[in-house]
Design a protein around this motif. Structure first.
Motif, PDB file in Angstrom:
ATOM      1  N   UNK A  72       0.833  -1.209   0.000  1.00 24.09           N
ATOM      2  CA  UNK A  72       0.000   0.000   0.000  1.00 24.09           C
ATOM      3  C   UNK A  72       0.865   1.255   0.000  1.00 24.09           C
ATOM      4  N   UNK A  73       1.899   1.276   0.844  1.00 22.01           N
ATOM      5  CA  UNK A  73       2.797   2.444   0.891  1.00 22.01           C
ATOM      6  C   UNK A  73       3.534   2.629  -0.441  1.00 22.01           C
ATOM      7  N   UNK A  74       3.975   1.530  -1.024  1.00 23.58           N
ATOM      8  CA  UNK A  74       4.660   1.636  -2.311  1.00 23.58           C
ATOM      9  C   UNK A  74       3.731   2.220  -3.381  1.00 23.58           C
ATOM     10  N   UNK A  75       2.486   1.759  -3.401  1.00 22.49           N
ATOM     11  CA  UNK A  75       1.538   2.280  -4.397  1.00 22.49           C
ATOM     12  C   UNK A  75       1.238   3.754  -4.145  1.00 22.49           C
ATOM     13  N   UNK A  76       1.117   4.163  -2.882  1.00 19.94           N
ATOM     14  CA  UNK A  76       0.913   5.585  -2.564  1.00 19.94           C
ATOM     15  C   UNK A  76       2.093   6.416  -3.069  1.00 19.94           C
ATOM     16  N   UNK A  77       3.303   5.923  -2.828  1.00 17.29           N
ATOM     17  CA  UNK A  77       4.494   6.650  -3.273  1.00 17.29           C
ATOM     18  C   UNK A  77       4.554   6.700  -4.800  1.00 17.29           C
ATOM     19  N   UNK A  78       4.169   5.600  -5.439  1.00 12.67           N
ATOM     20  CA  UNK A  78       4.170   5.575  -6.905  1.00 12.67           C
ATOM     21  C   UNK A  78       3.167   6.595  -7.445  1.00 12.67           C
ATOM     22  N   UNK A  79       2.000   6.698  -6.836  1.00 16.51           N
ATOM     23  CA  UNK A  79       1.022   7.708  -7.268  1.00 16.51           C
ATOM     24  C   UNK A  79       1.549   9.116  -7.032  1.00 16.51           C
ATOM     25  N   UNK A  80       2.246   9.341  -5.932  1.00 12.42           N
ATOM     26  CA  UNK A  80       2.862  10.646  -5.677  1.00 12.42           C
ATOM     27  C   UNK A  80       3.881  10.977  -6.762  1.00 12.42           C
ATOM     28  N   UNK A  81       4.679  10.001  -7.144  1.00 15.59           N
ATOM     29  CA  UNK A  81       5.673  10.234  -8.204  1.00 15.59           C
ATOM     30  C   UNK A  81       4.982  10.504  -9.535  1.00 15.59           C
ATOM     31  N   UNK A  82       3.864   9.813  -9.795  1.00 18.50           N
ATOM     32  CA  UNK A  82       3.097  10.086 -11.017  1.00 18.50           C
ATOM     33  C   UNK A  82       2.599  11.529 -11.026  1.00 18.50           C
TER      34      UNK A  82
END
Length: 122
Positions: A47-57
């Motif tokens: 979940x944290x990785x996906x949140x960070x990936x969305x932030x980078x997007x």
């Protein structure tokens, strides 16, 4: 093209490179999401990785927008500089023509020598 326009274009280039880096970081985060272990910790990690990936997007989208706006601004600055140069040339031609006219009519004007001197001012 002026140095100002070149600097704006270089900034746009940097924003473009940063966009690519942010997209690559988002992709790397999503690849790290492929852990096979199962637990509450693994679920929270994904979940944290996906949140960070969305932030980078979102960062990549903002940087791409910045790049486009900088390029549009560079075009506008270049256009304005060209317009100012043309106006400067027109003003210079008008001043030259006015000076020539003053030289021709000065002998018939009161204070003719003073008028002639003004016509030769830079």
């Amino acid at each position: 093209m002026s140095e100002d326009v070149e600097q704006i274009r270089r900034a746009a280039g940097r924003a473009g490179r940063m966009t690519l880096e942010a997209r690559a970081a988002a992709t790397a985060l999503r690849r790290a999401d492929g852990v096979t272990w199962q637990s509450l910790g693994a679920t929270a990690y994904r979940r944290r990785l996906e949140e960070r990936a969305r932030e980078m997007d979102r960062c990549a989208e903002g940087l791409a927008l910045l790049q486009r706006k900088l390029l549009v601004h560079a075009i506008a600055v270049d256009h304005q500089e060209r317009m100012l140069a043309r106006v400067g040339q027109q003003v210079g031609a008008t001043v030259t023509a006015t000076g020539a006219t003053l030289d021709r009519i000065a002998p018939w004007l009161p204070g003719g020598s003073a008028v002639r001197a003004v016509g030769r001012l830079p």
